[in-house]
Design a protein around this motif. Structure first.
Motif, PDB file in Angstrom:
ATOM      1  N   HIS A  29       0.841  -1.197   0.000  1.00 35.37           N
ATOM      2  CA  HIS A  29       0.000   0.000   0.000  1.00 35.37           C
ATOM      3  C   HIS A  29       0.884   1.258   0.000  1.00 35.37           C
ATOM      4  O   HIS A  29       0.634   2.201  -0.758  1.00 35.37           O
ATOM      5  CB  HIS A  29      -0.913  -0.023   1.232  1.00 35.37           C
ATOM      6  CG  HIS A  29      -1.636   1.266   1.504  1.00 35.37           C
ATOM      7  ND1 HIS A  29      -2.940   1.476   1.133  1.00 35.37           N
ATOM      8  CD2 HIS A  29      -1.218   2.405   2.110  1.00 35.37           C
ATOM      9  CE1 HIS A  29      -3.296   2.706   1.497  1.00 35.37           C
ATOM     10  NE2 HIS A  29      -2.275   3.294   2.104  1.00 35.37           N
ATOM     11  N   GLU A  30       1.934   1.236   0.811  1.00 33.33           N
ATOM     12  CA  GLU A  30       2.844   2.397   0.841  1.00 33.33           C
ATOM     13  C   GLU A  30       3.573   2.541  -0.490  1.00 33.33           C
ATOM     14  O   GLU A  30       3.766   3.653  -0.980  1.00 33.33           O
ATOM     15  CB  GLU A  30       3.844   2.270   2.001  1.00 33.33           C
ATOM     16  CG  GLU A  30       3.224   2.206   3.393  1.00 33.33           C
ATOM     17  CD  GLU A  30       2.255   3.347   3.701  1.00 33.33           C
ATOM     18  OE1 GLU A  30       2.475   4.455   3.186  1.00 33.33           O
ATOM     19  OE2 GLU A  30       1.266   3.112   4.428  1.00 33.33           O
TER      20      GLU A  30
ATOM     21  N   HIS B 201       1.564   4.425  -2.774  1.00 34.88           N
ATOM     22  CA  HIS B 201       1.635   5.888  -2.628  1.00 34.88           C
ATOM     23  C   HIS B 201       2.784   6.452  -3.472  1.00 34.88           C
ATOM     24  O   HIS B 201       2.667   7.515  -4.061  1.00 34.88           O
ATOM     25  CB  HIS B 201       1.846   6.281  -1.165  1.00 34.88           C
ATOM     26  CG  HIS B 201       0.593   6.212  -0.336  1.00 34.88           C
ATOM     27  ND1 HIS B 201      -0.594   6.747  -0.763  1.00 34.88           N
ATOM     28  CD2 HIS B 201       0.350   5.681   0.896  1.00 34.88           C
ATOM     29  CE1 HIS B 201      -1.520   6.546   0.161  1.00 34.88           C
ATOM     30  NE2 HIS B 201      -0.972   5.890   1.176  1.00 34.88           N
TER      31      HIS B 201
ATOM     32  N   GLU C  62      -5.733   7.079  -0.727  1.00 28.57           N
ATOM     33  CA  GLU C  62      -5.755   5.805   0.006  1.00 28.57           C
ATOM     34  C   GLU C  62      -6.366   4.712  -0.850  1.00 28.57           C
ATOM     35  O   GLU C  62      -5.868   3.584  -0.896  1.00 28.57           O
ATOM     36  CB  GLU C  62      -6.538   5.955   1.316  1.00 28.57           C
ATOM     37  CG  GLU C  62      -5.847   6.825   2.358  1.00 28.57           C
ATOM     38  CD  GLU C  62      -4.371   6.529   2.501  1.00 28.57           C
ATOM     39  OE1 GLU C  62      -3.993   5.346   2.528  1.00 28.57           O
ATOM     40  OE2 GLU C  62      -3.592   7.492   2.549  1.00 28.57           O
TER      41      GLU C  62
ATOM     42  N   HIS D 225      -4.873   6.507   7.826  1.00 26.35           N
ATOM     43  CA  HIS D 225      -5.425   5.826   6.658  1.00 26.35           C
ATOM     44  C   HIS D 225      -6.879   5.513   6.974  1.00 26.35           C
ATOM     45  O   HIS D 225      -7.214   4.386   7.289  1.00 26.35           O
ATOM     46  CB  HIS D 225      -4.675   4.533   6.377  1.00 26.35           C
ATOM     47  CG  HIS D 225      -3.251   4.746   6.003  1.00 26.35           C
ATOM     48  ND1 HIS D 225      -2.278   5.059   6.915  1.00 26.35           N
ATOM     49  CD2 HIS D 225      -2.633   4.741   4.791  1.00 26.35           C
ATOM     50  CE1 HIS D 225      -1.122   5.205   6.281  1.00 26.35           C
ATOM     51  NE2 HIS D 225      -1.321   5.030   5.007  1.00 26.35           N
TER      52      HIS D 225
HETATM   53 ZN   LIG Z   1      -1.909   5.184   2.761  1.00 29.78          ZN
END
Ligand SMILES: [Zn+2]
Lengths: 272, 158
Positions: free
Chosen positions: A138-139, A142, A191, A237
């Motif tokens: 998930h990071e 980003h 997100e 988040h």
């Molecule tokens: Zn995030």
């Protein structure tokens, strides 16, 4: 010479009501400030998106050295996992670094320059490699969307313009609040995007998405106010039922398996 | 604490000062102007000219220096308006009325002095302005402005 008495001239004061002057000035300056902030943010945004990752790394090099980093025996395993996940992102321009932060609150951050910050609390709370992989992926998501930089460009624009208008120090409180408000909708969008990217990487690595969605199911009740052990991560988040159902739908639509064997964590996670 | 509440607490005193400055400042200005106009009407008969010499026809018999001075400060509201003006430029209307009052008050004091001493006119009227530096904030900023009106009061012969 003739002497003719005259009154003192009454033409030296502009005939404007002070309150009208106040309203005009405040409204005009506020409008100009907003337009200017948007223009600066927009310009920075374009620049940030176009910024090559190598420049980004050089620009922010050393910026994270004063983070509250701890020596953790799980560091090597986290680095390895990040690197392996990134293999499934062929266009990856980053050389990722991983920092373990000394905080009991489970949390993770994508920091400019390709640094991923993970708290001790997060490493303590994950129960399978699948779970940890989803957070890290998930990071990475980003970074793929350049969200970490685009957030900065908004904050920077707000700070610069408000700081100039209010004369610096007096504006810090206001600046912080305004930049938080401007991030809200923006953050949710990011997100969701990072979630989709992360789930994709998880599926590529494990062949199923079990554990990733299981990560969400750990939450006792998203509406109950407390979000359990993962509270902090969801504070930055924000969790919503929509976010979870979006991920489930994504998995279904792509035909990704929702069940599968969970991979145990690196042995260093069990050493105590 | 809620950030909105925190901001309210920070902005509150500022709004209070602004309102205080506006209400008191407006009342003071209104009463000052009515006082100025009344005294101007009363001293209207004393000629004041800015020529360096009195006209020969006046046949001046004696003269002396007369002066009137005022020091003005600014209220919070006017200062805030002027601050906003400083961002965009333009006429600082909030200062104009203040300086207008100060100039007229200084000239009035000078004329009143001349009348009290039995003079008939004032020649060579001059106005000077000087800024008083503030004692706070490292001497920056302005504590007030002094306006000095002076001239030569003369007695007319014959
Ligand atoms: Zn995030």
């Amino acid at each position: 010479m003739d002497w003719e008495p005259r009154d003192f001239p009454e033409n030296n004061v502009t005939d404007v009501h002070p309150l009208k002057e106040l309203v005009t000035l405040v409204a005009g300056i506020a409008a100009a400030t907003i337009i200017l902030t948007l223009a600066i943010a927009f310009t920075l945004d374009i620049g940030m998106r176009a910024l090559p990752a190598a420049w980004e790394a050089r620009l922010f090099d050393g910026l994270w050295s004063d983070l509250d980093e701890v020596d953790d025996e799980r560091h090597a395993a986290a680095v390895r996992l990040v690197d392996e996940l990134a293999l499934d992102w062929p266009e990856n321009p980053y050389t990722f670094q991983v920092f373990i932060l000394d905080s009991p609150d489970p949390n993770a951050f994508a920091l400019p320059g390709g640094a991923i910050g993970v708290t001790r609390g997060l490493l303590d709370s994950v129960e399978s490699e699948n779970e940890l992989a989803f957070v890290l992926a998930h990071e990475i998501g980003h970074f793929s969307g350049r969200h970490h930089l685009r957030g900065i460009s908004r904050t920077l624009a707000v700070t610069v313009v408000l700081g100039a208008v209010t004369g610096g120090a007096s504006g810090t409180m206001l600046t912080q609040w305004v930049s938080e408000v401007t991030q809200l909708g923006f953050a949710r969008e990011h997100e969701e995007e990072a979630d989709r990217f992360g789930l994709d990487l998880v599926e590529k690595r494990f062949g199923h998405v079990n554990g990733a969605t299981g990560f969400f199911q750990k939450l006792p009740d998203a509406n109950a106010g407390t979000v359990g052990r993962l509270g902090a991560w969801f504070a930055t988040h924000p969790v919503s039922p929509k976010r979870i159902s979006d991920l489930r739908r994504l998995a279904r639509d792509r035909g990704w398996r929702a069940s599968g064997e969970l991979t145990p964590l690196d042995p260093s996670f069990y050493a105590e | 604490m809620d950030p909105l509440l925190q901001i309210a607490l920070q902005v509150g005193p500022f709004l209070f000062l602004l309102l205080f400055g506006f209400i008191i400042g407006t009342l003071v200005e209104r009463s000052h102007y009515s006082d100025i106009r009344k005294r101007e009407a009363k001293t209207r008969t004393l000629p004041v000219i800015s020529f360096r010499r009195a006209p020969p026809s006046w046949q001046v018999s004696s003269g002396t220096l007369v002066s009137g001075s005022t020091v003005v400060s600014i209220d919070y509201f006017k200062r805030f308006l002027a601050g906003l003006r400083a961002l965009v430029g333009g006429r600082i209307a909030s200062y104009e009325s203040l300086l207008d009052r100060a100039r007229r008050e200084a000239v009035l004091r000078m004329k009143e002095q001349a009348i009290a001493s039995g003079y008939d006119a004032v020649v060579n009227l001059r106005l000077e302005t000087s800024r008083l530096a503030s004692s706070n904030r490292k001497g920056q900023g302005t504590a007030g402005v002094e306006i000095l009106a002076f001239g030569t009061a003369v007695k007319r012969g014959a």
